[in-house]
Structure formats: C-alpha cells, structure tokens
Design a protein around this motif. Structure first.
Motif, PDB file in Angstrom:
ATOM      1  N   SER A 122       0.812  -1.216   0.000  1.00 38.89           N
ATOM      2  CA  SER A 122       0.000   0.000   0.000  1.00 38.89           C
ATOM      3  C   SER A 122       0.842   1.262   0.000  1.00 38.89           C
TER       4      SER A 122
ATOM      5  N   ASN B 259      -9.814  -0.213  -0.154  1.00 40.42           N
ATOM      6  CA  ASN B 259      -8.985  -0.407  -1.345  1.00 40.42           C
ATOM      7  C   ASN B 259      -8.778  -1.869  -1.675  1.00 40.42           C
TER       8      ASN B 259
ATOM      9  N   VAL C  25      -5.509  -2.712  -6.903  1.00 41.53           N
ATOM     10  CA  VAL C  25      -5.747  -1.321  -7.294  1.00 41.53           C
ATOM     11  C   VAL C  25      -4.804  -0.386  -6.531  1.00 41.53           C
ATOM     12  N   LYS C  26      -4.690  -0.666  -5.232  1.00 37.76           N
ATOM     13  CA  LYS C  26      -3.812   0.153  -4.394  1.00 37.76           C
ATOM     14  C   LYS C  26      -2.359   0.048  -4.885  1.00 37.76           C
TER      15      LYS C  26
ATOM     16  N   GLU D  83      -1.904   2.162  -7.892  1.00 43.05           N
ATOM     17  CA  GLU D  83      -1.777   3.582  -7.533  1.00 43.05           C
ATOM     18  C   GLU D  83      -0.368   3.877  -7.058  1.00 43.05           C
ATOM     19  N   TYR D  84       0.143   2.976  -6.240  1.00 46.50           N
ATOM     20  CA  TYR D  84       1.492   3.155  -5.712  1.00 46.50           C
ATOM     21  C   TYR D  84       2.514   3.171  -6.848  1.00 46.50           C
TER      22      TYR D  84
ATOM     23  N   ALA E  60       1.905   4.073  -9.961  1.00 46.85           N
ATOM     24  CA  ALA E  60       1.415   4.866 -11.094  1.00 46.85           C
ATOM     25  C   ALA E  60       2.551   5.580 -11.824  1.00 46.85           C
TER      26      ALA E  60
END
Lengths: 243, 401
Positions: free
Chosen positions: B100, B260, B264-265, B268-269, B271
């Motif tokens: 995360s 979350n 997906v998390k 995002e991390y 990205a």
C-alpha cells in the motif's frame, strides 16, 4: 552483326498512340562507322535506345550477333549490354562522386572482371584518351572535352563490339568536338563498330556511312540525295517525339 | 556483385547526408537500448510476484469514535462478523496493508539493543495467527503461530516471543546457518523464528529490500485500525460494495475510510512507474519511426538526385539487383558505423544513468539486440526506395534533361 527488321516502337498514352519508329530496317556490318542524322523528333534517339537495348521495341526482329534481343530477359539484356555495347552520351554521364579511374571501372565491375585486369584496362584506356595522369581527378575538375574523353575511355574499357554515341559532341565547342571526333575515328580504324547520332551535318559527313531517320523511318544517305526523299525530309517537322 | 570500395569512396566525397543519418542512427541506438533496458526493468518490477493473491484481497481502515467502546472486544466481534459474510475466506486486524505504500519497518538484530550488533532492516506486519491465511500465504518451513502465542494488548508492556520471517530476511540475518529456531531482537525484545515463508512483499515495492518482511503476533486494537479481508475468487467486488453498510450495522459509531482492493492500491502506488514505462515506450517507437523515415527519406532523396546516374549504370550493364545492392551496401555502411558509435554511446549513457538514478547496470545484450534491430529496420527502410531505383529505365541515360 546488327540487324533490325521492321522494327516499330509505339508510345502508348491513355488516348494517343505515337509511332516513334515504324518499319525500321537496318543492317550494320563489323567495322562500320555510321552517322545517324535527322530532324528533332524523328526517332534518332529511340533508334539508339533500341539498338543499345535501353528500351524495348514494340514489333519486328532485332538480332545482335545472332542473339534475338526480343526474347531476352531484363538481366540478359543488361549482361549483353555490358558485354557488347559501349555508350557515349551527350551529357557525358560520368558519376560525379567517383574519380576517373572509378568511373571507367563501373562497367568492368558489373562484368565481374578481376581487379588486376581492370587496372590494366583502365590505365590503357586512360592512356588512349590522353588522361592517364588524371586518374584520381573527379569529373567536375575536368573540361567538357576531357569529360567526354573519359566517357569514351569508359565505353572502350569493356572492349565492346559496338560503340553507340548519342550526340557525343553536342555539349562541346568546335575544337573539342573535333578532337572527340578524331578520337572516334581512330577507334573505328582500330576495328570498333560505331553508330553515332548527331545533329552536326559537318561531323556526319566525316563518317563513311550516313543514314537519316525521318518520321520514324530510315532513309539511306544516298537516297537522301533524291528528290523523293527531300520531300519526306520536308515533312519531318510533323510528329515531334524525342524519346 | 557488392561494390564496397567504390560505394565507400563515393560516400566519403559527399558526406553531409550520410553523416546526418549516421548521427541519427547512433543516437537511436544509444537511447533505444537504454530505454528498452529501463522498460524491461520496470516491466519486471511491475509484474513481480508479491506472494499475495492480489485480486482476492482488500483492506480498509476503521475510525472509531465511541469513547466508551472496549476496542479489543468490539474488534473481536467485528472479525467474527466479517468472517461470516458469505464469500469471505478470512479477515483480521493488521497494523499495515501490504503493497500500500504505508507501513512500519524496524531493524532486526542478532543481539539485544544494549549490545551493539549487526542489524537488518525489515518491514513488519502485526496481526494474529490468522495473518498468513488472510494474506493467502503459507509457511514453507517451520510452523504458523499458535493462538496462545498471540499477544492482544493496548500497550507494549507484554511483547510476543515468536516471529515468522521471509526467506530473504532469514538469509540476510543468518547467511550461513538455518534461521529457523534462532532468536532475533526487535529492540531489546527477543523473538524466536518459528516459521519461514518463501515470498511476502512489504508495504513498499520500491524499497531497496522489499522482500525483508516479518510477521509479529501482536494485536493492538486502535481507534484507527486497518483491517484486511480475503474473499473467494471473484467475490471481492460484491463484498467491497456492502462492507461499509455491514461495518456500520455492526457498530454505528465508526467511519470506514480507505477501502482499497490490493491490486488497485498497488497500481496507484506504482502509477509513476507505469507512466514512465508508457512514456519510454512512446519514445522508443517515435525514435525508431523517425530513424526509419529518415533513412527512407534520405534514400528517396538520393535516388531522385541520382536518377540519371542510376540510368547510366543500368545502361553500362548493371542488373536491377546491382542497383538494389548499391543502396543496401551504402546504407549498411552508414548504419554499421552509426550503430557502432551508438553502442559505445549506449554503454556510457548506461553508466551515467547508473550513477545518477537508481537504475541497474545496462545489460550489454540490450545494446547488441538494439543494434541488430536498428540495422534490420534500416535495411527494411531502404529496400522499398532501392527497388524503385532499380526500376528506373536505362533509357533515361540518353535523355538530355
């Protein structure tokens, strides 16, 4: 050794058919020096292109040293051209990025001649045209007459059966033109067969045989003296084709 | 036949176009090989195994604001409620969520804090004996925690006596011997290694040691509590949709935040890495395209410039194949010098990138394969115009213009 029977050449565009040559008959024997004259657009260059296998003809028979040219493939024509024909162009057509030596070497390389033999022939030909000391020069460092002499050397190096010359003196002043003509005559005396297209009637007269192309057909010089041929010549302006 | 020497001499006499192309090929080789290497490195990073069934796990945070609530007791009830939701495999309290980007780390050492000894940095998760099952991970050596080893406490007065570590961490702590059964120190608290798992990533994938992870059987329910849930395959989305309602039904004086899905998390991390990857790919494609077009354009230009020369060569006895060969040889010469310079450039660019950015050393195989690829593209780009050149009629030689 060169025989054309009923050769015709038709340029076909979408709507118009233009006959550049029709029923063209010619026999050339070994060792001849023929001057081809005729008005602009009469088909002189087309004749020369076909004789040199630079373009295909539409109809008729063309034999070159007992080879039926009409049946040859593109590669066979290229090889035959390379072996039997030397070209001399009005604009010299030397390759600007190659020096004289390398320019003369071009057709020899295409023939696959070994390096030592190439060197021997190139030096011999440069000697003949009087430019042996300038082998490393680039074409643009020479005068027009000298460039044409290099082009002649290039044509000679392959020891061709025929020399085809397209207005060889057209871009030269009269002095240089005379020198080039003398060189051609000398080459002819040594046994090469020469067909020379020219505008220059004075130059043409120096050749033992003159032929005239009028309206895509051949008129022998002797016939040209006749009235009938004068009439044909008078019409010559009509179809203006320069291939 | 191949005309290497005359082509080379002719090139030397009219260098400008060739030099421009050579520079372009060199730059392309240098940049593309490094970019391709970085892309591959990032793809490896982004597609690395984390050890978790990422598409079955989600996490959320519970903020409790009931001052009279017995947090430990309430969360035990909540855990039971969560585990009873149809489709949920297991659920439990954690101090942090894997992958995360936020969590805790410490230095584990072979001696208590009072005696200075070597220490190894490791991320750690605090959870009960369900932790491995919730994360979908199994012990490969040793055993899981027993229920009686789990300390449930609101303070750090009592600390657990056991720990489970990853294989990577175990090897770093005990490079020579078997780590199982050995004791390591969390500050001054001794922890005996009772189990080893093969692979379990920490919260930070970009950490230099993302594989150094420990699980400590310690549960300290707080007013800001992470919960991790693992569901049956394909059930996650449906359960995530109802989780807030169920949690509030369970106890109303709480707020659910940060819901979350694990994958997906993680995305995002990562990205910025994904963005860089895409940009580099676009860069490579554009560069290769520009180079190919450059070669194509230069060849077309050369052919147009040399139409008469090509006709003359044909008149002098060149076969069509000789004309094609001429351009191929010319291009191969420019290209081989270009890729040689480019390869040397790639090597040094790789070293500069290595020094200034956290990028591994460039693998020479990338330089080699890029060079070969650039040569292939270059030859392909020259083939079409060269073919066109071969079709120039020899009769053009007698045209006066």
């Amino acid at each position: 050794m060169l025989s054309m029977k009923n050769i015709s050449k038709v340029y076909q565009t979408e709507k118009v058919q233009t006959h550049a040559l029709r029923d063209f008959n010619l026999n050339v024997d070994e060792g001849e020096f023929i001057a081809v004259t005729g008005p602009s657009g009469s088909g002189k260059t087309t004749f020369l292109n076909i004789a040199g296998m630079l373009e295909p003809f539409t109809g008729g028979d063309f034999m070159l040293d007992d080879v039926n040219v009409g049946t040859l493939s593109d590669n066979q024509r290229a090889d035959l051209r390379n072996q039997k024909i030397g070209f001399i162009f009005q604009g010299f057509n030397l390759i600007p990025d190659l020096n004289l030596y390398e320019n003369i070497e071009v057709p020899l390389r295409y023939r696959g001649i070994k390096s030592a033999e190439r060197k021997r022939r190139i030096e011999e030909c440069l000697e003949k045209v009087g430019l042996a000391s300038r082998a490393k020069h680039l074409p643009q460092q020479l005068s027009g007459g000298q460039q044409q002499r290099v082009a002649i050397a290039r044509a000679l190096a392959g020891k061709p059966r025929f020399l085809l010359a397209d207005e060889p003196t057209g871009n030269l002043d009269s002095l240089m033109a005379r020198q080039v003509m003398e060189l051609l005559e000398e080459i002819n005396r040594e046994g090469s067969t020469i067909i020379m297209v020219t505008h220059d009637s004075e130059l043409a007269r120096r050749a033992p045989r003159n032929i005239q192309v009028v309206d895509g057909q051949l008129a022998d010089f002797t016939l040209y003296q006749n009235k009938a041929m004068d009439e044909i010549a008078a019409k010559a302006g009509q179809p203006a084709i320069e291939a | 036949m191949l005309e290497i020497k005359p082509v080379f001499n002719a090139l030397l006499r009219s260098k400008a176009g060739a030099v421009m192309l050579l520079i372009q090929i060199a730059l392309t080789t240098a940049i593309v090989s490094n970019a391709a290497f970085i892309i591959n490195d990032r793809i490896d990073y982004l597609s690395q195994e984390t050890g978790y069934p990422e598409d079955e796990i989600f996490s959320f945070t519970v903020k409790s604001f009931d001052p009279n609530l017995d947090l430990s007791q309430k969360f035990e009830e909540t855990e039971t409620m969560l585990r009873n939701i149809p489709g949920v495999e297991n659920a439990g309290l954690f101090n942090a969520s894997p992958l995360s980007g936020s969590g805790s780390a410490t230095g584990l050492s072979l001696a208590p804090a009072s005696e200075r000894g070597p220490d190894v940095r490791a991320a750690y998760y605090q959870a009960d004996e369900n932790a491995l099952n919730i994360l979908g991970i199994s012990v490969s050596q040793g055993r899981n925690f027993r229920a009686d080893e789990v300390i449930v406490s609101q303070t750090r007065g009592v600390f657990p006596l056991v720990v489970i570590v990853t294989r990577t961490l175990a090897k770093e702590l005990f490079p020579k011997g078997d780590a199982l059964g050995q004791t390591v120190y969390f500050g001054s608290d001794p922890l005996k290694i009772v189990g080893i798992v093969e692979l379990m990533k920490g919260p930070w994938l970009q950490d230099s040691k993302p594989d150094n992870v420990a699980i400590i059987p310690f549960v300290s329910a707080s007013t800001f509590q992470h919960i991790i849930v693992r569901t049956q395959t394909k059930q996650r989305a449906a359960i995530m949709r109802q989780i807030e309602d169920l949690m509030l039904e369970d106890h109303s004086k709480r707020v659910i935040i940060g819901l979350n899905a694990m994958d997906v998390k993680k995305a995002e991390y990562n990205a910025s890495d994904t963005l860089m990857l895409r940009m580099l790919m676009v860069l490579i494609i554009v560069l290769l395209l520009v180079t190919a077009l450059g070669i194509f354009g230069l060849t077309v230009f050369n052919i147009n410039k040399r139409t008469k020369q090509i006709g003359t060569r044909r008149a002098l006895g060149a076969r069509k194949s000789a004309i094609i060969n001429y351009f191929l040889v010319e291009n191969a010469m420019i290209c081989s010098v270009g890729v040689t310079i480019g390869s040397i450039g790639a090597f040094f660019l790789g070293r500069v990138l290595l020094q200034h950015y956290s990028i591994p050393a460039l693998d020479n195989m990338y330089i080699l394969s890029t060079a070969l690829f650039v040569i292939a593209i270059s030859l392909l780009s020259v083939l079409m115009p060269a073919n066109k050149a071969a079709n120039i009629s020899p009769s053009i030689a007698t045209r006066s213009i």
